[in-house]
Design a protein around this motif. Structure first.
Motif, PDB file in Angstrom:
ATOM      1  N   ALA A 239       1.274  -0.841  -0.386  1.00  0.00           N
ATOM      2  CA  ALA A 239      -0.052   0.312   0.406  1.00  0.00           C
ATOM      3  C   ALA A 239       0.866   1.482   0.235  1.00  0.00           C
ATOM      4  N   LEU A 240       2.307   1.343   0.274  1.00  0.00           N
ATOM      5  CA  LEU A 240       2.725   2.257   0.510  1.00  0.00           C
ATOM      6  C   LEU A 240       3.420   2.309  -0.815  1.00  0.00           C
ATOM      7  N   THR A 241       3.372   1.313  -1.847  1.00  0.00           N
ATOM      8  CA  THR A 241       3.958   2.204  -3.426  1.00  0.00           C
ATOM      9  C   THR A 241       3.888   3.520  -3.256  1.00  0.00           C
ATOM     10  N   GLY A 242       5.092   3.768  -3.871  1.00  0.00           N
ATOM     11  CA  GLY A 242       5.364   5.186  -5.033  1.00  0.00           C
ATOM     12  C   GLY A 242       5.102   6.410  -4.046  1.00  0.00           C
ATOM     13  N   VAL A 243       4.724   6.002  -3.018  1.00  0.00           N
ATOM     14  CA  VAL A 243       4.233   7.195  -1.516  1.00  0.00           C
ATOM     15  C   VAL A 243       5.904   8.697  -2.139  1.00  0.00           C
ATOM     16  N   GLU A 244       6.827   7.730  -2.363  1.00  0.00           N
ATOM     17  CA  GLU A 244       8.579   8.761  -2.741  1.00  0.00           C
ATOM     18  C   GLU A 244       8.048  10.009  -3.769  1.00  0.00           C
ATOM     19  N   ALA A 245       7.226   9.173  -4.470  1.00  0.00           N
ATOM     20  CA  ALA A 245       7.730   9.883  -6.041  1.00  0.00           C
ATOM     21  C   ALA A 245       7.152  11.263  -6.035  1.00  0.00           C
ATOM     22  N   ILE A 246       6.565  11.784  -4.799  1.00  0.00           N
ATOM     23  CA  ILE A 246       5.645  13.863  -4.720  1.00  0.00           C
ATOM     24  C   ILE A 246       7.326  14.013  -4.796  1.00  0.00           C
ATOM     25  N   SER A 247       7.918  13.625  -3.324  1.00  0.00           N
ATOM     26  CA  SER A 247       9.561  14.033  -2.945  1.00  0.00           C
ATOM     27  C   SER A 247      10.218  14.706  -4.597  1.00  0.00           C
ATOM     28  N   ASN A 248      10.339  13.548  -5.395  1.00  0.00           N
ATOM     29  CA  ASN A 248      11.222  13.041  -6.318  1.00  0.00           C
ATOM     30  C   ASN A 248      10.935  14.380  -7.475  1.00  0.00           C
ATOM     31  N   GLY A 249       9.357  14.577  -7.505  1.00  0.00           N
ATOM     32  CA  GLY A 249       9.382  15.263  -9.118  1.00  0.00           C
ATOM     33  C   GLY A 249       9.044  16.660  -8.182  1.00  0.00           C
ATOM     34  N   VAL A 250       9.625  17.281  -7.021  1.00  0.00           N
ATOM     35  CA  VAL A 250       9.357  18.788  -6.917  1.00  0.00           C
ATOM     36  C   VAL A 250       9.231  19.646  -7.728  1.00  0.00           C
ATOM     37  N   PRO A 251      10.427  19.589  -8.234  1.00  0.00           N
ATOM     38  CA  PRO A 251      10.498  21.160  -9.709  1.00  0.00           C
ATOM     39  C   PRO A 251       9.754  20.906 -10.567  1.00  0.00           C
ATOM     40  N   ALA A 252       8.427  19.986 -11.061  1.00  0.00           N
ATOM     41  CA  ALA A 252       7.324  19.617 -11.074  1.00  0.00           C
ATOM     42  C   ALA A 252       5.767  20.622 -11.205  1.00  0.00           C
ATOM     43  N   PHE A 253       5.893  20.891 -10.118  1.00  0.00           N
ATOM     44  CA  PHE A 253       4.918  21.382  -9.029  1.00  0.00           C
ATOM     45  C   PHE A 253       5.627  23.168  -9.464  1.00  0.00           C
ATOM     46  N   LYS A 254       4.065  23.591  -9.782  1.00  0.00           N
ATOM     47  CA  LYS A 254       3.926  24.634  -9.623  1.00  0.00           C
ATOM     48  C   LYS A 254       4.311  25.496  -8.691  1.00  0.00           C
ATOM     49  N   ARG A 255       4.423  26.602  -8.391  1.00  0.00           N
ATOM     50  CA  ARG A 255       5.042  27.716  -7.427  1.00  0.00           C
ATOM     51  C   ARG A 255       3.990  27.527  -6.621  1.00  0.00           C
ATOM     52  N   PRO A 256       4.252  27.575  -4.855  1.00  0.00           N
ATOM     53  CA  PRO A 256       5.236  27.246  -4.594  1.00  0.00           C
ATOM     54  C   PRO A 256       5.538  26.417  -3.977  1.00  0.00           C
ATOM     55  N   GLN A 257       6.357  25.461  -4.924  1.00  0.00           N
ATOM     56  CA  GLN A 257       6.756  24.025  -5.285  1.00  0.00           C
ATOM     57  C   GLN A 257       6.984  23.559  -4.013  1.00  0.00           C
ATOM     58  N   ALA A 258       7.514  23.488  -3.292  1.00  0.00           N
ATOM     59  CA  ALA A 258       7.470  22.964  -1.730  1.00  0.00           C
ATOM     60  C   ALA A 258       6.194  22.555  -1.194  1.00  0.00           C
ATOM     61  N   ARG A 259       5.663  23.918  -1.190  1.00  0.00           N
ATOM     62  CA  ARG A 259       4.731  24.574  -0.235  1.00  0.00           C
ATOM     63  C   ARG A 259       3.244  23.368  -1.250  1.00  0.00           C
ATOM     64  N   ASN A 260       3.185  23.188  -2.760  1.00  0.00           N
ATOM     65  CA  ASN A 260       2.684  22.473  -3.205  1.00  0.00           C
ATOM     66  C   ASN A 260       2.334  21.051  -3.128  1.00  0.00           C
ATOM     67  N   ALA A 261       3.876  20.455  -3.562  1.00  0.00           N
ATOM     68  CA  ALA A 261       4.335  18.669  -3.192  1.00  0.00           C
ATOM     69  C   ALA A 261       3.937  18.427  -1.764  1.00  0.00           C
ATOM     70  N   ALA A 262       4.107  20.084  -0.435  1.00  0.00           N
ATOM     71  CA  ALA A 262       3.460  19.012   0.718  1.00  0.00           C
ATOM     72  C   ALA A 262       1.808  18.927   0.838  1.00  0.00           C
ATOM     73  N   ALA A 263       1.439  19.789   0.280  1.00  0.00           N
ATOM     74  CA  ALA A 263      -0.749  19.489   0.331  1.00  0.00           C
ATOM     75  C   ALA A 263      -0.319  18.402  -1.296  1.00  0.00           C
ATOM     76  N   THR A 264       0.043  17.983  -1.595  1.00  0.00           N
ATOM     77  CA  THR A 264      -0.737  17.100  -2.762  1.00  0.00           C
ATOM     78  C   THR A 264       0.182  15.569  -1.652  1.00  0.00           C
ATOM     79  N   LEU A 265       0.936  15.282  -0.669  1.00  0.00           N
ATOM     80  CA  LEU A 265       1.472  14.551  -0.220  1.00  0.00           C
ATOM     81  C   LEU A 265      -0.050  13.978   0.886  1.00  0.00           C
TER      82      LEU A 265
END
Length: 317
Positions: A239-265
């Protein structure tokens, strides 16, 4: 038109597969909003919950004829682990806004060798993710449409090619392609869980179709040992498969990237835990849900929750 007609065949093929090239100043529009980033980076983690409960049942069915009593405690432990992992990665994306997967974090904090070990594990994990996810998806299709069971290998190959082609087109394009099936899957599972829980208010219905137990299933209600429980936990941890993918793809998020990635997680973790615990609870309370090579756990729950036909013949025994 003249430039296109004079283009070499390799250039035409490349454009067909990977799309039109962009200059650096035009790359901003390819950054993903959360609504598209979720299906791109979280589809593995979300889809894994569809077969994680089944994996727990498989491990337990081989050692006891009454595995249901152990499923929920193991599922809760896995859900807690997922919450811890998601919380950890939310901190990671803020500390590594340029992308911070296991390799970078391990290398920076533990050294080169641990980083390489993490990288090797990730390479193997990503390869197995494709294999397991595609096979599980085809098994789910076969659970709903019997004809698909005769073409499992062909369907698996076609889906791998489809996913490969979609990803070659770029993050935004693949997000558009994956959005419909990902959100469709999430909505359908949540509806299934809600309907199943509603039906269980007056007593959970039994599965309306018969599924044969796995070969080698235990015939007695033997006590389950520690190693069997740990094996079930490890299999359910898919069930945890792929959880890390978002942290690897932070540069692909719209700005502010870190905040959007954390929210998506956070969104991904909430949805995944809800679906996983819902499926696990229904699997343990609906009589007749078993580990089977014929039908997935979700398909059996659907057969219990629905009042109409399931696409399968009625049980004969």
């Amino acid at each position: 038109m003249a430039a296109t007609s004079n283009a070499p065949p390799t250039s035409i093929i490349k454009r067909l597969f990977v799309g039109r090239a962009f200059t650096s100043q035009h790359l901003e529009h390819t950054l993903l909003p959360k609504v598209l980033a979720l299906p791109v980076f979280a589809s593995d983690a979300l889809s894994s919950v569809a077969y994680a409960t089944g994996e727990i049942l498989i491990a337990l069915t081989l050692v006891t004829s009454h595995p249901q009593s152990y499923v929920m405690p193991i599922a809760i432990a896995i859900a807690l682990l997922m919450a811890i992992v998601v919380s950890s990665y939310r901190q990671t994306v803020r500390a590594y806004p340029g992308g911070g997967g296991a390799y970078i974090v391990s290398k920076d904090n533990l050294g080169t060798l641990p980083g390489l070990v993490a990288a090797a594990a990730l390479l193997f994990d990503y390869m197995m993710t494709v294999v397991v996810s595609v096979v599980a998806g085809v098994f789910a299709i076969g659970s709903a449409f019997e004809w698909a069971n005769e073409h499992r290998v062909l369907l698996s190959i076609l889906f791998v090619l489809l996913v490969t082609f979609a990803n070659l087109r770029g993050a935004r394009e693949s997000g558009t392609v994956f959005a419909v099936p990902t959100y469709g899957f999430v909505i359908s599972i949540l509806i299934l869980v809600v309907i199943g829980l509603a039906r269980c208010l007056s007593g959970c219905p039994a599965v309306g179709v018969h599924s044969d137990l796995l070969p080698g299933a235990a015939s007695t209600a033997a006590a389950v040992g520690l190693f069997a429980i740990l094996k079930a936990f490890s299999q359910g941890a898919t069930a945890l498969t792929g959880v890390e993918a978002i942290s690897n793809g932070v540069p692909a998020f719209k700005r502010p990237q870190a905040r959007n990635a954390a929210a998506t997680l956070a969104i991904m973790g909430t949805i995944a835990v809800t679906m996983f615990l819902g499926i696990s609870w229904l699997a343990t309370h609906m009589p007749g849900v078993v580990a089977s090579e014929q039908r997935s756990v979700v398909a059996q729950i659907r057969a219990s929750s629905s009042t109409g036909a399931t696409g399968w013949s009625s049980p004969t025994g």
